[in-house]
Scaffold this motif. Structure first.
Motif, mmCIF file in Angstrom:
data_model
loop_
_atom_site.group_PDB
_atom_site.id
_atom_site.type_symbol
_atom_site.label_atom_id
_atom_site.label_comp_id
_atom_site.label_asym_id
_atom_site.label_seq_id
_atom_site.Cartn_x
_atom_site.Cartn_y
_atom_site.Cartn_z
ATOM 1 N N LEU A 130 -6.920 -4.302 -14.532
ATOM 2 C CA LEU A 130 -6.394 -4.143 -13.176
ATOM 3 C C LEU A 130 -5.200 -3.211 -13.137
ATOM 4 O O LEU A 130 -5.012 -2.458 -12.179
ATOM 5 C CB LEU A 130 -6.002 -5.512 -12.609
ATOM 6 C CG LEU A 130 -5.511 -5.563 -11.163
ATOM 7 C CD1 LEU A 130 -6.613 -5.121 -10.213
ATOM 8 C CD2 LEU A 130 -5.040 -6.969 -10.809
ATOM 9 N N GLN A 131 -4.387 -3.230 -14.196
ATOM 10 C CA GLN A 131 -3.150 -2.453 -14.184
ATOM 11 C C GLN A 131 -3.149 -1.280 -15.162
ATOM 12 O O GLN A 131 -2.255 -0.438 -15.105
ATOM 13 C CB GLN A 131 -1.960 -3.365 -14.508
ATOM 14 C CG GLN A 131 -1.742 -4.470 -13.486
ATOM 15 C CD GLN A 131 -0.419 -5.175 -13.666
ATOM 16 O OE1 GLN A 131 0.603 -4.561 -13.943
ATOM 17 N NE2 GLN A 131 -0.417 -6.494 -13.500
ATOM 18 N N SER A 132 -4.124 -1.213 -16.061
ATOM 19 C CA SER A 132 -4.122 -0.148 -17.057
ATOM 20 C C SER A 132 -4.490 1.184 -16.415
ATOM 21 O O SER A 132 -5.249 1.247 -15.447
ATOM 22 C CB SER A 132 -5.101 -0.464 -18.193
ATOM 23 O OG SER A 132 -6.408 -0.606 -17.691
ATOM 24 N N ALA A 196 -2.812 -0.466 -4.928
ATOM 25 C CA ALA A 196 -2.733 0.702 -4.045
ATOM 26 C C ALA A 196 -1.315 1.210 -3.892
ATOM 27 O O ALA A 196 -1.075 2.423 -3.813
ATOM 28 C CB ALA A 196 -3.324 0.355 -2.674
ATOM 29 N N THR A 197 -0.355 0.290 -3.847
ATOM 30 C CA THR A 197 1.040 0.665 -3.606
ATOM 31 C C THR A 197 1.880 0.701 -4.872
ATOM 32 O O THR A 197 3.005 1.217 -4.854
ATOM 33 C CB THR A 197 1.694 -0.335 -2.641
ATOM 34 O OG1 THR A 197 1.719 -1.636 -3.250
ATOM 35 C CG2 THR A 197 0.925 -0.403 -1.329
ATOM 36 N N GLN A 198 1.320 0.124 -5.976
ATOM 37 C CA GLN A 198 2.048 -0.052 -7.235
ATOM 38 C C GLN A 198 3.275 -0.950 -7.069
ATOM 39 O O GLN A 198 4.197 -0.907 -7.876
ATOM 40 C CB GLN A 198 2.459 1.309 -7.826
ATOM 41 C CG GLN A 198 1.283 2.115 -8.353
ATOM 42 C CD GLN A 198 0.529 1.388 -9.483
ATOM 43 O OE1 GLN A 198 1.079 1.139 -10.547
ATOM 44 N NE2 GLN A 198 -0.731 1.041 -9.233
ATOM 45 N N LYS A 199 3.246 -1.767 -6.045
ATOM 46 C CA LYS A 199 4.327 -2.738 -5.832
ATOM 47 C C LYS A 199 3.858 -4.104 -6.338
ATOM 48 O O LYS A 199 3.581 -5.032 -5.577
ATOM 49 C CB LYS A 199 4.715 -2.787 -4.350
ATOM 50 C CG LYS A 199 5.335 -1.465 -3.873
ATOM 51 C CD LYS A 199 5.742 -1.522 -2.413
ATOM 52 C CE LYS A 199 6.366 -0.193 -1.987
ATOM 53 N NZ LYS A 199 6.772 -0.182 -0.562
ATOM 54 N N TRP A 200 3.758 -4.172 -7.668
ATOM 55 C CA TRP A 200 3.206 -5.374 -8.286
ATOM 56 C C TRP A 200 4.112 -6.584 -8.093
ATOM 57 O O TRP A 200 3.647 -7.723 -8.058
ATOM 58 C CB TRP A 200 2.954 -5.130 -9.770
ATOM 59 C CG TRP A 200 1.822 -4.173 -10.016
ATOM 60 C CD1 TRP A 200 1.900 -2.889 -10.467
ATOM 61 C CD2 TRP A 200 0.428 -4.431 -9.808
ATOM 62 N NE1 TRP A 200 0.658 -2.326 -10.547
ATOM 63 C CE2 TRP A 200 -0.271 -3.246 -10.152
ATOM 64 C CE3 TRP A 200 -0.293 -5.537 -9.354
ATOM 65 C CZ2 TRP A 200 -1.654 -3.156 -10.067
ATOM 66 C CZ3 TRP A 200 -1.673 -5.443 -9.266
ATOM 67 C CH2 TRP A 200 -2.340 -4.262 -9.628
ATOM 68 N N ASP A 201 5.434 -6.339 -7.967
ATOM 69 C CA ASP A 201 6.333 -7.471 -7.748
ATOM 70 C C ASP A 201 6.018 -8.159 -6.425
ATOM 71 O O ASP A 201 6.051 -9.395 -6.320
ATOM 72 C CB ASP A 201 7.797 -7.007 -7.780
ATOM 73 C CG ASP A 201 8.109 -5.919 -6.759
ATOM 74 O OD1 ASP A 201 7.186 -5.149 -6.400
ATOM 75 O OD2 ASP A 201 9.269 -5.832 -6.324
ATOM 76 N N LYS A 202 5.682 -7.365 -5.403
ATOM 77 C CA LYS A 202 5.334 -7.943 -4.104
ATOM 78 C C LYS A 202 3.979 -8.652 -4.184
ATOM 79 O O LYS A 202 3.798 -9.728 -3.586
ATOM 80 C CB LYS A 202 5.286 -6.855 -3.026
ATOM 81 C CG LYS A 202 6.589 -6.085 -2.848
ATOM 82 C CD LYS A 202 7.704 -7.016 -2.384
ATOM 83 C CE LYS A 202 8.954 -6.242 -1.965
ATOM 84 N NZ LYS A 202 9.572 -5.487 -3.075
ATOM 85 N N ALA A 203 3.036 -8.062 -4.918
ATOM 86 C CA ALA A 203 1.714 -8.667 -5.038
ATOM 87 C C ALA A 203 1.790 -10.025 -5.722
ATOM 88 O O ALA A 203 1.214 -11.014 -5.247
ATOM 89 C CB ALA A 203 0.772 -7.740 -5.806
#
Length: 253
Positions: A130-132, A196-203
């Motif tokens: 998912l993140q690679s 999509a936003t690369q805002k994984w902290d929010k996700a």
């Protein structure tokens, strides 16, 4: 394949073969992602980790959480292994939320359905798919597309935030409102927004809010192993081996 991946591959085939002793053989079939999605949606509002686990076990594909690793190989995220004409999914990284597990299981199931583990092969995903970053690996790209179509109905879902800045609680509210309408698990939709936003902290902040929230997913996965494996069909020494690598106590079985 690196030496570490080779060791993990051999280890995974051993664990998968051991699990197969207690899992009824099901005639191997390949299904397109939309076929599995449609089958799940016939009785469930969304495709989530729970429904995917039911599908895997129903297809004779055990899904287990590893607790012990060979040598010092502890970085693996997950793997899918072929055992003769059968397959197993082994998870390595412990998760606190079901949504990332849904994507991992969907991705590993994709490797199986796309024939990537045929002939006793193993696919070792060292990093979280998912993140690679995209490294040009055609099989990984195909598995990602299959997994996303299975989870969302689209191989490349477009998630657009209507504001440049948003909080975890705003994201949680949005996906809980829109997810059911789109037949997408809200947690999965939050992860799509994170990608999509690369805002994984929010996700991941949103996953804390979206039910069922934080939980011991690893134990949940192996509780299914406890129930689904026919332990009477597993040789005593193999049982001991599985108890050790999956962290199962004798009393649990």
């Amino acid at each position: 394949m690196t030496e570490e991946q080779a060791a993990l591959s051999s280890f995974g085939r051993a664990v998968g073969g051991a699990l197969m002793q207690g899992v009824p053989s099901v005639q191997h079939q390949r299904f397109a992602s939309h076929e599995i999605r449609e089958s799940i949606l016939a009785s469930s509002p969304v495709v989530d980790a729970d429904s995917l686990l039911v599908v895997c076990w129903g297809l004779g594909i055990p899904v287990a959480q590893l607790r012990v690793f060979p040598l010092n190989a502890k970085r693996m995220h997950a793997m899918s292994v072929g055992i003769d004409d059968r397959a197993a999914i082994l998870l390595a990284r412990s998760e606190s939320y079901l949504a990332p597990t849904a994507f991992t299981v969907a991705h590993e199931l994709a490797h199986i359905m796309l024939g990537h583990v045929d002939g006793g092969e193993a696919v070792v995903d060292m990093e979280d798919p998912l993140q690679s970053a995209d490294d040009g690996d055609d099989e990984e790209a195909a598995a990602d597309e299959y997994a996303l179509e299975l989870l969302t109905g689209q191989s490349n879902p477009s998630v657009v935030a209507d504001t440049e800045r948003f909080s975890a609680s705003q994201l949680a509210d949005a996906v809980m409102a829109q997810g059911p309408q789109l037949q997408i698990d809200p947690g999965v939709l939050a992860l799509c927004a994170g990608h999509a936003t690369q805002k994984w902290d929010k996700a991941y902040g949103a996953l804390k809010i979206i039910p069922p929230g934080n939980q011991d997913v690893s134990s949940y996965i192996n509780e299914l192993v406890h129930r689904e494996v026919d332990w009477a069909s597993v040789a005593d020494d193999v049982q001991d081996y599985l108890y050790a690598v999956l962290g199962i106590a004798d009393a649990d079985v």
